[in-house]
Design a protein around this motif. Structure first.
Motif: not given
Length: 99
Positions: A83-99
């Motif tokens: 499972v792969t997460s959606s890409p998140v910007r480097l400067d985003s405070p959100r965690p990366l989830r493999d949902s």
């Protein structure tokens, strides 16, 4: 830097990133953070499409590349289960989830 909560099993968190510059070698960028037990890989994709594969070990991931970062640099977490997460910007405070 404040303490980070441990990531969930399928999560990668950006703890910090920084750029450095030297007269001999120019810019370099580094980024790192904690990773959950189920994440086996983290990919950084730069604005020019160049991909950097992070090192993942002992609950942490880290990567560096020559050159500066930019606003379009993204990170993607890849779970051991495929499972792969959606890409998140480097400067985003959100965690990366493999949902």
């Amino acid at each position: 830097m404040r303490d980070l909560d441990p990531p969930d099993a399928g999560e990668a968190v950006v703890a910090s990133y920084f750029e450095t510059w030297g007269t001999d070698n120019g810019y370099a960028t580094a980024v790192y953070g904690p990773v959950g037990d189920a994440v086996g890989a983290v990919t950084i994709t730069r604005a020019n499409g160049f991909e950097v594969q992070a090192t993942v070990a002992d609950g942490w991931w880290a990567a560096w590349w020559p050159g500066p970062s930019d606003g379009a640099t993204t990170l993607t977490a890849h779970g051991d289960d495929g499972v792969t997460s959606s890409p998140v910007r480097l400067d985003s405070p959100r965690p990366l989830r493999d949902s």
